[in-house]
Design a protein around this motif. Sequence first.
Motif, short mmCIF file in Angstrom:
data_model
loop_
_atom_site.label_atom_id
_atom_site.label_comp_id
_atom_site.label_asym_id
_atom_site.label_seq_id
_atom_site.Cartn_x
_atom_site.Cartn_y
_atom_site.Cartn_z
N ASP A 1 -55.43 -8.07 -91.79
CA ASP A 1 -54.44 -7.07 -92.20
C ASP A 1 -54.50 -6.82 -93.70
O ASP A 1 -54.38 -5.68 -94.16
N TYR A 2 -54.68 -7.89 -94.47
CA TYR A 2 -54.77 -7.73 -95.93
C TYR A 2 -55.98 -6.87 -96.30
O TYR A 2 -55.88 -5.95 -97.11
N ASP B 1 -57.60 -4.72 -94.47
CA ASP B 1 -57.42 -3.34 -94.03
C ASP B 1 -56.51 -2.58 -94.99
O ASP B 1 -56.82 -1.44 -95.39
N GLU B 2 -55.43 -3.20 -95.40
CA GLU B 2 -54.45 -2.51 -96.24
C GLU B 2 -54.95 -2.31 -97.66
O GLU B 2 -54.71 -1.26 -98.27
N ASN B 3 -55.65 -3.28 -98.21
CA ASN B 3 -56.03 -3.24 -99.62
C ASN B 3 -57.46 -2.78 -99.88
O ASN B 3 -57.79 -2.42 -101.02
N LYS C 1 -58.49 0.84 -95.93
CA LYS C 1 -57.90 2.18 -95.95
C LYS C 1 -58.46 3.02 -97.10
O LYS C 1 -58.72 4.21 -96.95
N LYS C 2 -58.64 2.39 -98.25
CA LYS C 2 -59.22 3.10 -99.40
C LYS C 2 -60.64 3.53 -99.10
O LYS C 2 -61.05 4.66 -99.42
#
Length: 397
Positions: free
Chosen positions: A330-331, A333-335, A338-339
């Motif tokens: 999750d970390y 993917d989020e950080n 996605k970018k």
Amino acid sequence: MNNIKEVDVLIIGAGPAGSIAAREASKNGVKTLIIDKKSEIGTPKRCGEGIMDGVLEKVGIEPDERWIARHIDGARLVAPDNTSAWFTSENLETPSTGIILERKVFDKHVTMDAIRNGAEVMLKTEATSITRKDNYLLVDIISFNQKYNQIKAKIVIGADGPEGRVGSWMGLNTKVPLSEMESGAQYEMTNLKMEKNDTIEFYFGSVAPGGYAWIFPKGYDTANVGIDVSGVKGEKTALEYLDDFIANNEETKDGQIVEVNVGGNPLCGVFDKIIADNFMLVGDAAGCVSPITGGGIDTGLESGMIAGQIAAKAIKEDNLSEENLQEYADYVDENIGKKFKKLITVRDFIYNLEDEDMNEYIGAIANANITKLSTKALLKAMIKVSPRKLLKLRKLL
């Protein structure tokens, strides 16, 4: 009879991502081992060696002049017609500065930091397969000293780079489509005549189909000179394109080669799945590579740091399940993930431009009043040239 070494965390690959994962796991109190098939950490480098200021501080590494080859003041973007857009302290209100590492020294530094925090390292040790046994993983190895032929680990972290096999052994799909795999070649060269030897340079267009060429200074007349070309767009090898670039560039044509590096570079972004029970992927092995630049030191360090922390936490909780390791995925993917998905859209547009269009867009960027270098600022300048053509990219602003 099998000679088995038992550890809490086994990390396969002693690059920056693997070593910083080992540092974090060890300092959080779990028994950690790094193995690497090479005889020397940091070689071959296969990397332009550049990072932005602030990256190292973010992951708790204090910059050291012993492994900083050059301090960098901004960037130069060069069109096929040689139009240049300069972004240095001379025209930016917010400096865009960084450093060129000496990876052969830097990588050892990160590994030594892991050792000082309690990790163990075994070089010339190659993992050959992984087997799941109850609630642990059993890794077969070939080691030069033949002291062990298997390692029993509660968690394995795959840090074996862009062409790694460890993820596939664990059933994860880490295959990169040919259309998203760049062929890379780089020379370290000296006797160059750089216009500014503290500015990184990027060359776009047919000089590097589906990619770009670069000059990353390492000294007053020394630099990494390299190229990435698309696996489907290029008609020649990466080395042939690089040789042509060097022969036709005023800065490089009189230079001499002192080191050669070649290899593949995945631009697909983070893989859909980077964890399994008892297992995580980090760095290039997880697809933490910029889809535009192919750079991955910063995201490799970041992913490795978080993986090491979460591995230690899972072991202390005695819960090694994929569900419990989801915090790491999750970390990332989020950080990071996605970018990168947004950057893939930008990449597909830029790397499909004809030379004429590239000249126009870089010309617009050169004439724009850009005071802070960012992807968003560059896109805004390009959109003014052709709002309709760049309609898809407007969503990224």
